[in-house]
Design a protein around this motif. Structure first.
Motif, PDB file in Angstrom:
ATOM      1  N   GLU B 191      28.380  26.228  33.806  1.00  0.00           N
ATOM      2  CA  GLU B 191      27.523  26.502  32.650  1.00  0.00           C
ATOM      3  C   GLU B 191      26.156  26.889  33.200  1.00  0.00           C
ATOM      4  OE1 GLU B 191      25.065  24.543  30.657  1.00  0.00           O
ATOM      5  OE2 GLU B 191      24.538  23.406  32.449  1.00  0.00           O
ATOM      6  N   LEU B 192      25.431  27.726  32.460  1.00  0.00           N
ATOM      7  CA  LEU B 192      24.262  28.404  33.016  1.00  0.00           C
ATOM      8  C   LEU B 192      22.994  28.132  32.207  1.00  0.00           C
ATOM      9  CD1 LEU B 192      26.028  31.810  33.835  1.00  0.00           C
ATOM     10  CD2 LEU B 192      25.633  29.878  35.370  1.00  0.00           C
ATOM     11  N   SER B 193      22.776  26.876  31.852  1.00  0.00           N
ATOM     12  CA  SER B 193      21.572  26.575  31.070  1.00  0.00           C
ATOM     13  C   SER B 193      20.368  26.259  31.953  1.00  0.00           C
ATOM     14  CB  SER B 193      21.841  25.395  30.134  1.00  0.00           C
ATOM     15  OG  SER B 193      22.122  24.236  30.889  1.00  0.00           O
ATOM     16  N   ARG B 194      20.574  26.014  33.247  1.00  0.00           N
ATOM     17  CA  ARG B 194      19.464  25.701  34.157  1.00  0.00           C
ATOM     18  C   ARG B 194      19.098  26.880  35.055  1.00  0.00           C
ATOM     19  NH1 ARG B 194      23.107  21.978  35.556  1.00  0.00           N
ATOM     20  NH2 ARG B 194      23.042  19.974  34.478  1.00  0.00           N
ATOM     21  N   CYS B 195      20.114  27.662  35.452  1.00  0.00           N
ATOM     22  CA  CYS B 195      19.872  28.812  36.316  1.00  0.00           C
ATOM     23  C   CYS B 195      21.095  29.704  36.257  1.00  0.00           C
ATOM     24  CB  CYS B 195      19.585  28.379  37.756  1.00  0.00           C
ATOM     25  SG  CYS B 195      20.821  27.293  38.475  1.00  0.00           S
ATOM     26  N   GLY B 196      21.036  30.833  36.951  1.00  0.00           N
ATOM     27  CA  GLY B 196      22.170  31.750  36.968  1.00  0.00           C
ATOM     28  C   GLY B 196      22.030  32.864  35.948  1.00  0.00           C
ATOM     29  N   VAL B 197      22.855  33.885  36.127  1.00  0.00           N
ATOM     30  CA  VAL B 197      22.879  35.039  35.225  1.00  0.00           C
ATOM     31  C   VAL B 197      24.183  34.990  34.430  1.00  0.00           C
ATOM     32  CG1 VAL B 197      22.929  37.556  35.082  1.00  0.00           C
ATOM     33  CG2 VAL B 197      21.507  36.435  36.820  1.00  0.00           C
ATOM     34  N   ALA B 198      24.073  35.042  33.125  1.00  0.00           N
ATOM     35  CA  ALA B 198      25.265  35.025  32.266  1.00  0.00           C
ATOM     36  C   ALA B 198      25.826  36.433  32.200  1.00  0.00           C
ATOM     37  CB  ALA B 198      24.912  34.501  30.886  1.00  0.00           C
ATOM     38  N   GLY B 199      26.780  36.723  33.077  1.00  0.00           N
ATOM     39  CA  GLY B 199      27.277  38.078  33.257  1.00  0.00           C
ATOM     40  C   GLY B 199      28.109  38.580  32.089  1.00  0.00           C
ATOM     41  N   VAL B 200      28.096  39.906  31.967  1.00  0.00           N
ATOM     42  CA  VAL B 200      28.870  40.584  30.929  1.00  0.00           C
ATOM     43  C   VAL B 200      30.369  40.382  31.163  1.00  0.00           C
ATOM     44  CG1 VAL B 200      29.557  42.962  30.366  1.00  0.00           C
ATOM     45  CG2 VAL B 200      27.150  42.254  30.181  1.00  0.00           C
ATOM     46  N   MET B 201      30.810  40.482  32.416  1.00  0.00           N
ATOM     47  CA  MET B 201      32.241  40.294  32.683  1.00  0.00           C
ATOM     48  C   MET B 201      32.648  38.833  32.504  1.00  0.00           C
ATOM     49  SD  MET B 201      35.047  41.687  33.267  1.00  0.00           S
ATOM     50  CE  MET B 201      34.707  43.352  33.846  1.00  0.00           C
ATOM     51  N   ARG B 202      31.733  37.926  32.821  1.00  0.00           N
ATOM     52  CA  ARG B 202      31.988  36.496  32.561  1.00  0.00           C
ATOM     53  C   ARG B 202      32.262  36.273  31.080  1.00  0.00           C
ATOM     54  NH1 ARG B 202      28.684  32.225  30.860  1.00  0.00           N
ATOM     55  NH2 ARG B 202      29.106  30.168  31.807  1.00  0.00           N
ATOM     56  N   ALA B 203      31.409  36.849  30.236  1.00  0.00           N
ATOM     57  CA  ALA B 203      31.586  36.686  28.781  1.00  0.00           C
ATOM     58  C   ALA B 203      32.914  37.306  28.330  1.00  0.00           C
ATOM     59  CB  ALA B 203      30.408  37.328  28.042  1.00  0.00           C
ATOM     60  N   GLU B 204      33.228  38.467  28.875  1.00  0.00           N
ATOM     61  CA  GLU B 204      34.481  39.142  28.519  1.00  0.00           C
ATOM     62  C   GLU B 204      35.681  38.288  28.927  1.00  0.00           C
ATOM     63  OE1 GLU B 204      34.863  42.025  26.894  1.00  0.00           O
ATOM     64  OE2 GLU B 204      37.060  42.024  27.062  1.00  0.00           O
ATOM     65  N   LEU B 205      35.620  37.715  30.116  1.00  0.00           N
ATOM     66  CA  LEU B 205      36.728  36.893  30.614  1.00  0.00           C
ATOM     67  C   LEU B 205      36.897  35.618  29.802  1.00  0.00           C
ATOM     68  CD1 LEU B 205      36.314  37.316  34.459  1.00  0.00           C
ATOM     69  CD2 LEU B 205      38.363  37.865  33.110  1.00  0.00           C
ATOM     70  N   LEU B 206      35.782  35.020  29.409  1.00  0.00           N
ATOM     71  CA  LEU B 206      35.879  33.812  28.587  1.00  0.00           C
ATOM     72  C   LEU B 206      36.610  34.131  27.283  1.00  0.00           C
ATOM     73  CD1 LEU B 206      32.325  32.239  29.180  1.00  0.00           C
ATOM     74  CD2 LEU B 206      34.529  31.327  29.955  1.00  0.00           C
ATOM     75  N   GLU B 207      36.314  35.287  26.730  1.00  0.00           N
ATOM     76  CA  GLU B 207      36.986  35.675  25.483  1.00  0.00           C
ATOM     77  C   GLU B 207      38.448  36.024  25.726  1.00  0.00           C
ATOM     78  OE1 GLU B 207      34.599  38.108  22.734  1.00  0.00           O
ATOM     79  OE2 GLU B 207      36.448  39.208  22.297  1.00  0.00           O
ATOM     80  N   GLN B 208      38.707  36.776  26.790  1.00  0.00           N
ATOM     81  CA  GLN B 208      40.091  37.156  27.101  1.00  0.00           C
ATOM     82  C   GLN B 208      40.967  35.927  27.372  1.00  0.00           C
ATOM     83  OE1 GLN B 208      41.655  40.087  27.103  1.00  0.00           O
ATOM     84  NE2 GLN B 208      39.874  41.385  26.647  1.00  0.00           N
ATOM     85  N   ALA B 209      40.402  34.954  28.074  1.00  0.00           N
ATOM     86  CA  ALA B 209      41.172  33.755  28.408  1.00  0.00           C
ATOM     87  C   ALA B 209      41.595  33.019  27.137  1.00  0.00           C
ATOM     88  CB  ALA B 209      40.356  32.846  29.311  1.00  0.00           C
ATOM     89  N   VAL B 210      40.650  32.888  26.214  1.00  0.00           N
ATOM     90  CA  VAL B 210      40.969  32.220  24.942  1.00  0.00           C
ATOM     91  C   VAL B 210      42.079  32.981  24.221  1.00  0.00           C
ATOM     92  CG1 VAL B 210      40.062  31.665  22.656  1.00  0.00           C
ATOM     93  CG2 VAL B 210      38.721  31.123  24.699  1.00  0.00           C
ATOM     94  N   GLN B 211      41.968  34.307  24.209  1.00  0.00           N
ATOM     95  CA  GLN B 211      43.009  35.119  23.555  1.00  0.00           C
ATOM     96  C   GLN B 211      44.377  34.927  24.202  1.00  0.00           C
ATOM     97  OE1 GLN B 211      41.883  39.262  23.201  1.00  0.00           O
ATOM     98  NE2 GLN B 211      39.980  38.757  22.126  1.00  0.00           N
ATOM     99  N   GLN B 212      44.378  34.633  25.505  1.00  0.00           N
ATOM    100  CA  GLN B 212      45.640  34.429  26.229  1.00  0.00           C
ATOM    101  C   GLN B 212      46.137  32.993  26.124  1.00  0.00           C
ATOM    102  OE1 GLN B 212      47.370  36.887  27.946  1.00  0.00           O
ATOM    103  NE2 GLN B 212      45.868  38.286  27.026  1.00  0.00           N
TER     104      GLN B 212
END
Lengths: 270, 270
Positions: B191-212
């Motif tokens: 999780e990226l609430s303290r540091c890190g970049v919330a990537g576009v592909m990360r967001a896409e994968l999180l959605e794809q995983a749920v769909q699967q």
């Protein structure tokens, strides 16, 4: 005003410069008086230290000569020197070797209200906290979003500066100043190994205090300790020293240590 | 290559731009295929979120239209969009109102070794740690010295990416990628609430995983938990998914969850 890029008059730089892409560079903001940069040796020492820590190659003699020539042309005002790692291709990996870019920007000396140095200033307690990053602590690098956020917290003319704490609540500095306090005749300033900018005037004051026989400590300072101080003041290399007369409900007189150091700095010929 | 500044062909910008002075801006790196930006909606959503959090005013329709026109002119490759707060005077206080500057840079698509996506990559354990700064966490802003330092730690061609941890030792991301691991059939990403970049592909994968129907958790991940994972992979919006086959002495096979998601992303038409 006067602007140079790599030693020649210019007001633009390539969009592929890594200073823009990543904030990959350093800067110095230098008071210029009668064509001469004040505190030149200290500014250059910090810049060269930054170059070493960020592995930005640096022709020290060229930088010094160019800065002096720029200041001679400027006369009086402020010289801002930005040194970036130079042009980059896509990706974070620096070119090896890099060809740094030198940017010099001249401006008139800021018209600070005279009362700031005489009666002192009111300090705004910023909510934006400084992150702890030992690899960058002390440097005047181009990654300054924390200062941008902090400085955006107040627009009124009542507060001349803002107080920045770290994420653990320790007192660190002002948004564009360093901070000192006096307690029981001892001069204290936050140590800057986790975050903060090690200012040129801060270094000068630490040396001057020792010369005056004043006991000095660089160490962690809690917020409660700041509120409990006898005197508080801010400093930077443009305005010298501003006493802090208020922070929230707490107020301070302009104390003897503050006055003494303020007058010493004011009379320095460098 | 193609470069635009504020909608017109240009390869320079004013030295007084705050993107240079303070890293005061945001960027997006966008894959362009057949004249169209991939994952456009996600890139714009992150950019607009960044504008809101940094209080950079933003003409959303203009940015979208200009980006699409740029990509149409580029054809195939990578479009890098930088949005800065625009020109500044001396000092951190933003002009009110600010006039942001739009910079678009085109480049050819990087020639990644095909083995990266097939057999996976070796991950370099970076010593540079990410500082915790909740005010900037998740954003793709221009303060990227930590990534510059981390990417400078290795020059060999053996390591395709580097692992970044925070100052407490938690696993956060790659230098230019996000990171996932699989354990017992569950997909995990920091999780990226303290540091890190919330990537576009990360967001896409999180959605794809749920769909699967794959169980997904965004949470803190200790280094020991990474080493104990069944599968590890990296992602970003240019290369899709790279399995991680080794980190120091630990190695992994290219596991079933990694292969499944890699193939889904590869076949996406967006």
């Amino acid at each position: 005003m006067l602007d140079w890029v790599d030693g020649r008059p210019a007001q633009t730089l390539p969009i592929k410069d890594r200073g823009l892409a990543y904030g990959d560079g350093l800067f110095e903001t230098i008071a210029v008086k009668d064509g001469r940069p004040r505190f030149l040796a200290r500014h250059l020492a910090r810049l060269f230290d930054g170059c070493a820590r960020l592995a930005i190659p640096c022709d020290q003699a060229l930088l010094r000569d160019e800065l002096q020539a720029f200041c001679a042309a400027l006369g009086d005002g402020v010289a801002k020197l930005i040194l970036t790692r130079g042009d980059g291709q896509r990706g974070y990996a620096p070119a090896i070797p890099s060809t740094p870019r030198r940017i010099l920007q001249g401006s008139v000396f800021p018209a600070y209200p005279p009362g700031n140095a005489e009666q002192g200033v009111r300090l705004f307690p910023c909510q934006t906290r400084l992150a702890e990053q030992p690899r960058l602590a002390g440097l005047k690098h181009l990654n300054r979003l924390e200062q941008v956020l902090a400085r955006s917290e107040w627009q009124d003319g009542e507060h001349a500066e803002g107080l920045m704490r770290d994420l653990s609540g320790r007192v660190v500095e002002g948004v564009f100043s360093n901070l000192f306090l006096a307690k029981g005749g001892v001069l204290l300033t936050p140590e800057l190994s986790r975050c903060g900018v090690a200012g040129v005037m801060r270094a000068e004051l630490l040396e001057q205090a020792v010369q005056q026989g004043i006991s000095v400590q660089e160490r962690d300072i809690a917020y409660a300790e700041l509120l409990d101080a006898d005197e508080v003041f801010l400093c930077n290399s443009l305005y010298g020293i501003w006493p802090v007369r208020a922070l929230g409900a707490r107020d301070w007189p302009v104390g003897p240590l503050t006055r003494k150091l303020r007058d010493i700095i004011r009379d320095l010929d460098c």
